[in-house]
Design an enzyme around this catalytic site. Structure first.
Site, PDB file in Angstrom:
ATOM      1  N   HIS A 126       0.841  -1.205   0.000  1.00  0.00           N
ATOM      2  CA  HIS A 126       0.000   0.000   0.000  1.00  0.00           C
ATOM      3  C   HIS A 126       0.875   1.253   0.000  1.00  0.00           C
ATOM      4  O   HIS A 126       0.698   2.161  -0.820  1.00  0.00           O
ATOM      5  CB  HIS A 126      -0.901  -0.041   1.241  1.00  0.00           C
ATOM      6  N   GLU A 127       1.835   1.293   0.930  1.00  0.00           N
ATOM      7  CA  GLU A 127       2.709   2.466   1.023  1.00  0.00           C
ATOM      8  C   GLU A 127       3.660   2.554  -0.176  1.00  0.00           C
ATOM      9  O   GLU A 127       3.971   3.645  -0.659  1.00  0.00           O
ATOM     10  CB  GLU A 127       3.509   2.414   2.330  1.00  0.00           C
ATOM     11  N   HIS A 153       1.934   4.236  -3.062  1.00  0.00           N
ATOM     12  CA  HIS A 153       1.966   5.700  -2.922  1.00  0.00           C
ATOM     13  C   HIS A 153       3.298   6.254  -3.414  1.00  0.00           C
ATOM     14  O   HIS A 153       3.350   7.213  -4.186  1.00  0.00           O
ATOM     15  CB  HIS A 153       1.786   6.096  -1.452  1.00  0.00           C
TER      16      HIS A 153
END
Length: 269
Positions: free
Chosen positions: A59-60, A63
């Site tokens: 998820h990170e 980003h």
């Protein structure tokens, strides 16, 4: 200079041993559940926590990778592309709290995101895409796990789930996958809400006026905790559960699967 630069870029993209260890635990515990080796409840706990941590890292990473494509070249030097959870903005917000939320309430809620130098990114659409990249990982993770469970690929009548002397007619691996899918779906739903401090707000924020953004900014640090309180203590939690199970129904996954996975996960009860 060329060799040094090349070596530095290689180090910035090298996958962290910590992430590889988490992925190894995820795969090893999944294999143990599939073959009926060891304690089912401990195996489900390790599988779900490791899988959840892996998805948080991805998820990170999403980003950061999208920010890099958008113009923020600092994400590499910050270590965001290595999938190392210790390199992300705030370990407690990004990883400790989300795991605590899972243990306490059985819901998925990603924590704080990586620190993006937004002034290096031009264009409102790019800013929105950076914020959307993380939740899309949860969506993809949820879809894959739901497909695996819905198609019955890991159902094995020879390996039933056992808790003490009780034996269930569902294998532990699909139950664990279903509970992990539940976390991914709830994480995607909650994180896409336009709540300050979450990615859903980050998607719409670039399109708001400066006056509105300035007025909302002081409340951003409390958005995630307020949302968790609402889910935990109000009707919002029931709405979230109903909406999530409707999505499960679309994939042909019986609600019994995530319920059993949740039950097995809480080995301390």
């Amino acid at each position: 200079m060329t060799y040094a630069s090349t070596g530095q870029r290689s180090a910035e993209n090298r996958v962290s041993p910590i992430f590889l260890a988490m992925a190894g635990i995820f795969l090893a515990s999944g294999l143990a559940l599939a073959t009926g080796w060891g304690n089912d409840r401990l195996g489900v706990f390790l599988f779900v926590v490791a899988g959840w941590m892996v998805s948080l890292c991805l998820h990170e990473y999403a980003h950061a990778r999208t920010a890099l494509a958008g113009g923020d070249i600092t994400v590499g030097t910050k270590g965001y592309l290595t999938l190392n959870p210790l390199k992300y903005g705030h370990v407690v917000l990004s990883f400790v709290l989300p795991v605590v939320f899972v243990i306490m309430g059985g819901i998925g809620l990603p924590g704080g995101a990586v620190y993006i130098e937004r002034d290096r990114v031009s264009g409102r659409l790019k800013h929105s895409l950076i914020s959307a990249a993380g939740p899309l990982v949860n969506v993809a993770f949820g879809v894959v796990t739901l497909l695996l469970v819905g198609r019955g690929w890991f159902d094995n009548p020879d390996v039933p789930s056992t808790v003490g002397e009780l034996e269930y007619g569902i294998s532990p691996l699909p139950a664990a996958l279903a509970f992990l899918a539940y976390l991914q779906v709830t994480a995607a739903i909650l994180n896409l809400l336009p709540v300050p401090g979450l990615d859903g707000y980050g998607i719409v924020e670039p399109w708001l006026s400066y006056k509105v953004r300035r007025a909302i900014a002081p409340y951003a640090p409390y958005g995630m905790l307020l949302l968790f309180a609402l889910v935990w203590q109000s009707q919002v939690g029931e709405w979230l559960q109903e909406g999530t199970l409707r999505i499960f129904d679309l994939f042909g996954v019986d609600p019994v699967y995530p319920a059993l996975g949740d039950h097995l996960f809480r080995f301390w009860k």
